[in-house]
Design a protein around this motif. Structure first.
Motif, PDB file in Angstrom:
ATOM      1  N   TRP A   1       0.912  -1.372   0.008  1.00  0.00           N
ATOM      2  CA  TRP A   1       0.141  -0.097   0.119  1.00  0.00           C
ATOM      3  C   TRP A   1       0.916   1.210   0.218  1.00  0.00           C
ATOM      4  CZ3 TRP A   1      -5.053  -0.657  -0.503  1.00  0.00           C
ATOM      5  CH2 TRP A   1      -5.702  -2.004   0.029  1.00  0.00           C
ATOM      6  N   ARG A   2       0.279   2.367  -0.642  1.00  0.00           N
ATOM      7  CA  ARG A   2       0.993   3.610  -0.856  1.00  0.00           C
ATOM      8  C   ARG A   2       0.221   4.561  -0.032  1.00  0.00           C
ATOM      9  NH1 ARG A   2       0.364   7.261  -5.111  1.00  0.00           N
ATOM     10  NH2 ARG A   2      -0.660   5.360  -6.384  1.00  0.00           N
TER      11      ARG A   2
ATOM     12  N   VAL B   1      -0.594   8.252   0.508  1.00  0.00           N
ATOM     13  CA  VAL B   1      -0.464   9.624  -0.301  1.00  0.00           C
ATOM     14  C   VAL B   1      -0.896  10.651   0.726  1.00  0.00           C
ATOM     15  CG1 VAL B   1      -1.239  10.696  -2.322  1.00  0.00           C
ATOM     16  CG2 VAL B   1      -1.027   8.355  -2.547  1.00  0.00           C
ATOM     17  N   LYS B   2      -0.086  11.608   0.926  1.00  0.00           N
ATOM     18  CA  LYS B   2      -0.629  12.676   1.966  1.00  0.00           C
ATOM     19  C   LYS B   2      -1.344  13.568   1.180  1.00  0.00           C
ATOM     20  CE  LYS B   2       1.100  15.027   5.788  1.00  0.00           C
ATOM     21  NZ  LYS B   2       0.321  14.746   6.998  1.00  0.00           N
ATOM     22  N   VAL B   3      -2.619  14.049   1.759  1.00  0.00           N
ATOM     23  CA  VAL B   3      -3.524  14.930   1.371  1.00  0.00           C
ATOM     24  C   VAL B   3      -3.813  15.885   2.810  1.00  0.00           C
ATOM     25  CG1 VAL B   3      -5.779  15.201   0.460  1.00  0.00           C
ATOM     26  CG2 VAL B   3      -4.431  13.297  -0.111  1.00  0.00           C
TER      27      VAL B   3
ATOM     28  N   TYR C   1      -4.190  10.589   4.815  1.00  0.00           N
ATOM     29  CA  TYR C   1      -3.783  10.037   3.918  1.00  0.00           C
ATOM     30  C   TYR C   1      -4.814   9.390   2.796  1.00  0.00           C
ATOM     31  CZ  TYR C   1       0.832  10.666   6.179  1.00  0.00           C
ATOM     32  OH  TYR C   1       1.955  11.039   6.678  1.00  0.00           O
ATOM     33  N   GLU C   2      -4.693   9.057   1.660  1.00  0.00           N
ATOM     34  CA  GLU C   2      -5.293   8.355   0.728  1.00  0.00           C
ATOM     35  C   GLU C   2      -4.430   6.986   0.789  1.00  0.00           C
ATOM     36  OE1 GLU C   2      -7.756   9.039  -3.172  1.00  0.00           O
ATOM     37  OE2 GLU C   2      -5.526   9.297  -3.454  1.00  0.00           O
TER      38      GLU C   2
ATOM     39  N   VAL D   1      -3.605   3.690  -0.982  1.00  0.00           N
ATOM     40  CA  VAL D   1      -3.999   3.054  -2.553  1.00  0.00           C
ATOM     41  C   VAL D   1      -2.824   1.725  -2.659  1.00  0.00           C
ATOM     42  CG1 VAL D   1      -3.458   3.560  -4.867  1.00  0.00           C
ATOM     43  CG2 VAL D   1      -3.939   5.729  -3.368  1.00  0.00           C
TER      44      VAL D   1
ATOM     45  N   LYS E   1      -0.838  -1.028  -4.250  1.00  0.00           N
ATOM     46  CA  LYS E   1      -0.016  -0.851  -5.305  1.00  0.00           C
ATOM     47  C   LYS E   1      -0.460  -1.631  -6.726  1.00  0.00           C
ATOM     48  CE  LYS E   1       4.882  -1.915  -6.591  1.00  0.00           C
ATOM     49  NZ  LYS E   1       6.134  -2.422  -6.180  1.00  0.00           N
TER      50      LYS E   1
ATOM     51  N   ALA F   1      -8.202   2.992  -4.047  1.00  0.00           N
ATOM     52  CA  ALA F   1      -7.701   3.713  -2.524  1.00  0.00           C
ATOM     53  C   ALA F   1      -8.727   2.727  -1.527  1.00  0.00           C
ATOM     54  CB  ALA F   1      -8.284   4.898  -2.588  1.00  0.00           C
TER      55      ALA F   1
ATOM     56  N   ALA G   1      -9.518  11.099  -3.867  1.00  0.00           N
ATOM     57  CA  ALA G   1      -9.105  11.893  -2.710  1.00  0.00           C
ATOM     58  C   ALA G   1     -10.443  12.584  -1.945  1.00  0.00           C
ATOM     59  CB  ALA G   1      -8.157  12.964  -3.016  1.00  0.00           C
TER      60      ALA G   1
END
Length: 85
Positions: A14-15, A17-19, A23-24, A26, A28, A33, A54
């Motif tokens: 899982w990645r 992603v900073k928002v 985090y979202e 996601v 791989k 998401a 997002a």
């Protein structure tokens, strides 16, 4: 989603992603998401993978304490948990 034995596959990676301050999360392999179905605010709402957008029901506040991590949905304030089935 379901639990499976740990394996070296991309479906278990899982990645984050900073928002803003959330985090979202996601996957791989799928590129999708973690998503609270229908943006539900009910206890026990299902979590699925959905196209990453997002949206608030795909954003998670991640906290860590003593090696344990908590994921709280931005739209509802409810925490992610694993239920015995």
């Amino acid at each position: 989603a379901y639990f499976a034995a740990l394996a070296p596959g991309d479906d278990q990676l899982w990645r984050f992603v900073k928002v803003g301050d959330h985090y979202e999360i996601v996957n791989k392999k799928s590129g999708r998401a973690l998503d609270v179905v229908g943006a539900s605010k009910d206890d026990g709402a299902a979590i699925i993978q959905w196209d990453a957008s997002a949206a608030e029901n795909q954003l998670w506040k991640v906290t860590s304490r003593m090696g344990r991590h908590t994921f709280v949905a931005r739209h509802s304030g409810l925490a992610l948990f694993a239920r015995n089935t």
